[in-house]
Structure formats: C-alpha cells, structure tokens
Write a protein that holds these residues in place. Structure first.
Motif, PDB file in Angstrom:
ATOM      1  N   GLY A 135       8.755  -5.484   6.231  1.00  0.00           N
ATOM      2  CA  GLY A 135       9.437  -4.422   6.963  1.00  0.00           C
ATOM      3  C   GLY A 135      10.716  -3.945   6.322  1.00  0.00           C
ATOM      4  O   GLY A 135      11.077  -2.773   6.424  1.00  0.00           O
ATOM      5  N   LYS A 136      11.429  -4.816   5.642  1.00  0.00           N
ATOM      6  CA  LYS A 136      12.692  -4.441   5.001  1.00  0.00           C
ATOM      7  C   LYS A 136      12.464  -3.759   3.653  1.00  0.00           C
ATOM      8  O   LYS A 136      13.351  -3.090   3.140  1.00  0.00           O
ATOM      9  CB  LYS A 136      13.562  -5.681   4.781  1.00  0.00           C
ATOM     10  CG  LYS A 136      13.867  -6.454   6.036  1.00  0.00           C
ATOM     11  CD  LYS A 136      14.935  -5.783   6.834  1.00  0.00           C
ATOM     12  CE  LYS A 136      15.322  -6.685   7.977  1.00  0.00           C
ATOM     13  NZ  LYS A 136      15.702  -5.981   9.162  1.00  0.00           N
ATOM     14  N   GLN A 137      11.268  -3.961   3.055  1.00  0.00           N
ATOM     15  CA  GLN A 137      11.020  -3.433   1.714  1.00  0.00           C
ATOM     16  C   GLN A 137      10.194  -2.155   1.706  1.00  0.00           C
ATOM     17  O   GLN A 137      10.311  -1.349   0.792  1.00  0.00           O
ATOM     18  CB  GLN A 137      10.315  -4.504   0.871  1.00  0.00           C
ATOM     19  CG  GLN A 137      11.211  -5.715   0.668  1.00  0.00           C
ATOM     20  CD  GLN A 137      10.434  -6.955   0.333  1.00  0.00           C
ATOM     21  OE1 GLN A 137       9.286  -7.091   0.712  1.00  0.00           O
ATOM     22  NE2 GLN A 137      11.071  -7.867  -0.375  1.00  0.00           N
ATOM     23  N   LEU A 138       9.357  -1.968   2.720  1.00  0.00           N
ATOM     24  CA  LEU A 138       8.520  -0.773   2.796  1.00  0.00           C
ATOM     25  C   LEU A 138       8.812  -0.013   4.082  1.00  0.00           C
ATOM     26  O   LEU A 138       8.960  -0.617   5.141  1.00  0.00           O
ATOM     27  CB  LEU A 138       7.032  -1.154   2.783  1.00  0.00           C
ATOM     28  CG  LEU A 138       6.482  -1.792   1.521  1.00  0.00           C
ATOM     29  CD1 LEU A 138       5.019  -2.177   1.722  1.00  0.00           C
ATOM     30  CD2 LEU A 138       6.607  -0.857   0.345  1.00  0.00           C
ATOM     31  N   ARG A 139       8.881   1.284   3.976  1.00  0.00           N
ATOM     32  CA  ARG A 139       9.125   2.099   5.154  1.00  0.00           C
ATOM     33  C   ARG A 139       7.899   2.112   6.061  1.00  0.00           C
ATOM     34  O   ARG A 139       8.005   1.993   7.273  1.00  0.00           O
ATOM     35  CB  ARG A 139       9.476   3.523   4.730  1.00  0.00           C
ATOM     36  CG  ARG A 139      10.042   4.344   5.843  1.00  0.00           C
ATOM     37  CD  ARG A 139      10.456   5.726   5.408  1.00  0.00           C
ATOM     38  NE  ARG A 139      11.195   5.695   4.152  1.00  0.00           N
ATOM     39  CZ  ARG A 139      11.182   6.675   3.251  1.00  0.00           C
ATOM     40  NH1 ARG A 139      10.453   7.748   3.462  1.00  0.00           N
ATOM     41  NH2 ARG A 139      11.886   6.587   2.154  1.00  0.00           N
ATOM     42  N   VAL A 140       6.711   2.271   5.452  1.00  0.00           N
ATOM     43  CA  VAL A 140       5.462   2.307   6.200  1.00  0.00           C
ATOM     44  C   VAL A 140       4.524   1.262   5.609  1.00  0.00           C
ATOM     45  O   VAL A 140       4.325   1.221   4.396  1.00  0.00           O
ATOM     46  CB  VAL A 140       4.800   3.705   6.106  1.00  0.00           C
ATOM     47  CG1 VAL A 140       3.458   3.709   6.805  1.00  0.00           C
ATOM     48  CG2 VAL A 140       5.712   4.766   6.693  1.00  0.00           C
ATOM     49  N   ILE A 141       3.967   0.425   6.475  1.00  0.00           N
ATOM     50  CA  ILE A 141       2.985  -0.564   6.035  1.00  0.00           C
ATOM     51  C   ILE A 141       1.637   0.144   5.952  1.00  0.00           C
ATOM     52  O   ILE A 141       1.201   0.745   6.938  1.00  0.00           O
ATOM     53  CB  ILE A 141       2.915  -1.756   7.016  1.00  0.00           C
ATOM     54  CG1 ILE A 141       4.286  -2.404   7.193  1.00  0.00           C
ATOM     55  CG2 ILE A 141       1.888  -2.774   6.551  1.00  0.00           C
ATOM     56  CD1 ILE A 141       4.913  -2.924   5.921  1.00  0.00           C
ATOM     57  N   PRO A 142       0.975   0.084   4.801  1.00  0.00           N
ATOM     58  CA  PRO A 142      -0.295   0.818   4.663  1.00  0.00           C
ATOM     59  C   PRO A 142      -1.406   0.234   5.534  1.00  0.00           C
ATOM     60  O   PRO A 142      -1.385  -0.944   5.887  1.00  0.00           O
ATOM     61  CB  PRO A 142      -0.634   0.667   3.176  1.00  0.00           C
ATOM     62  CG  PRO A 142       0.167  -0.470   2.694  1.00  0.00           C
ATOM     63  CD  PRO A 142       1.357  -0.599   3.577  1.00  0.00           C
TER      64      PRO A 142
END
Length: 117
Positions: free
Chosen positions: A82-89
């Motif tokens: 969550g801290k590294q990607l804005r949207v989880i694919p």
C-alpha cells in the motif's frame, strides 16, 4: 518489452506473493507453491501471476482454491504494498507447467537413450 517500472513492480509483486504463499502453505506439509513469473500490464491495472505447484497432482485443486480466494490475496498484497503502489493491480493466476514439460522431455529422452544402448 516491459518498461523499467513494470519490471520493478513485477519483482515486487512476485516477492510479496511468494511470501504470502509461503506463510499460508507452511502448515501444509509437502505442499510448495512458488511464484515463477509476474507480468504487469502497461497500465499497471492487471497482473498475470504464474504459479508452480508441487506436487503437480494437486496443482489444479490448489489453483482453483487460490482463484476462489483472489480477493483476500489482493487485500493481503495491498496491505504489504500500500505504501509503494497507488493502485494494487487485479490478479489473474495461471498454472506454470514448464517444470512438468521439462520432466516429460527428460523422461522421453532418457527412454530413447536406453533403447540405443
């Protein structure tokens, strides 16, 4: 050809999913689920995850179980990334049977060599 960002995200998702599967299969003796490849789409909205499952006799059942729990896996992945990607694919799981294919080729070549002797 993947961009550098896609390659980094591929490795990141592969690492985290591998850890999730390792923790979940720790209680089940003799079962190994490894993430062999992850391919993220160019818009980073979809991730194709290729799994290698041992023993291969249970692979289809395990893959079906994973596919039914896909929302939980995506949530767990979101908790870690969550801290590294804005949207989880979105995740799509596929069976990587390349090891079975190689084993079959080795078996066939081995039987051919015995006939020649």
């Amino acid at each position: 050809m993947d961009t550098t960002r896609q390659e980094k995200i591929n490795r990141l998702i592969q690492k985290e999913l591998s850890e999730i599967f390792r923790k979940q299969t720790q209680q089940m003796r003799g079962l190994i689920v490894s993430v062999s490849t992850v391919r993220v789409s160019p818009d980073l909205g979809m991730a194709k995850v290729y799994l290698s499952i041992f023993p291969s006799e249970q692979a289809k059942d395990i893959l079906t179980n994973i596919k039914t729990n896909i929302k939980t896996l995506r949530f767990d992945l979101g908790q870690k990334l969550g801290k590294q990607l804005r949207v989880i694919p979105e995740l799509a799981f596929y069976l990587d049977d390349s090891l079975d294919y190689l084993e079959n080729i080795d078996r066939l070549l081995g039987s051919d060599n015995k006939k020649d002797e």
